[in-house]
Design a protein around this motif. Structure first.
Motif, short mmCIF file in Angstrom:
data_model
loop_
_atom_site.label_atom_id
_atom_site.label_comp_id
_atom_site.label_asym_id
_atom_site.label_seq_id
_atom_site.Cartn_x
_atom_site.Cartn_y
_atom_site.Cartn_z
N MET A 280 83.14 30.43 0.74
CA MET A 280 83.78 29.24 0.20
C MET A 280 83.98 29.36 -1.31
N ASN A 281 83.01 29.96 -2.01
CA ASN A 281 83.14 30.16 -3.45
C ASN A 281 84.27 31.12 -3.77
N LEU B 230 87.01 31.54 -1.96
CA LEU B 230 88.25 30.81 -1.73
C LEU B 230 88.54 29.86 -2.89
N ALA B 231 87.52 29.14 -3.35
CA ALA B 231 87.69 28.22 -4.47
C ALA B 231 88.07 28.98 -5.74
#
Length: 133
Positions: free
Chosen positions: A2-3, A5-6
């Motif tokens: 997720m990091n 992607l962010a």
């Protein structure tokens, strides 16, 4: 995951916001290639580019005036404009069409933010030229 992607989305936004007019042209040609309708293409490209102008202008405002209020100032102006146009529509027609008011405010903000982008860009260049060490 997720990091990552962010981080990717943040980097992509920053890259597109650096030169919003180049982003506008790229988005325009991409959408035109799909739709083949110049009027709709221009409107969609304006709507999408406005997100990048919002970030770019607020960052330039913050850097120039040494503040963190640029984004919220733009949001405040948009909300005040929305209220004024909505109030005008209520007085003239008796009932506001909030979707139409939002669209008008968003497209006017494209014009205003584009002009402000050019103005702040020129002021930044002048400031850096005059106060270069």
């Amino acid at each position: 995951m997720m990091n990552m992607l962010a981080g990717f989305l943040s980097t992509l936004y920053a890259a597109l916001a650096v030169a919003p007019f180049v982003t506008f042209a790229a988005i325009w040609f991409l959408i035109w290639f799909i739709l083949k309708d110049k009027k709709m293409t221009t409107r969609l490209a304006m709507d999408i580019t406005n997100f990048f102008l919002l970030g770019s202008v607020s960052l330039m405002w913050n850097r120039l005036f040494h503040t963190q209020f640029g984004f919220w100032l733009i949001v405040l102006v948009l909300l005040i404009t929305f209220g004024m146009i909505g109030g005008y529509q209520t007085r003239t027609k008796g009932k506001p069409d909030l979707i139409r008011v939002g669209r008008v405010v968003w497209r006017f903000s494209f014009l205003g933010l584009s002009a402000l982008y050019v103005l702040l860009f020129i002021v930044h260049i002048g400031k850096n030229f005059l106060f270069a060490t």
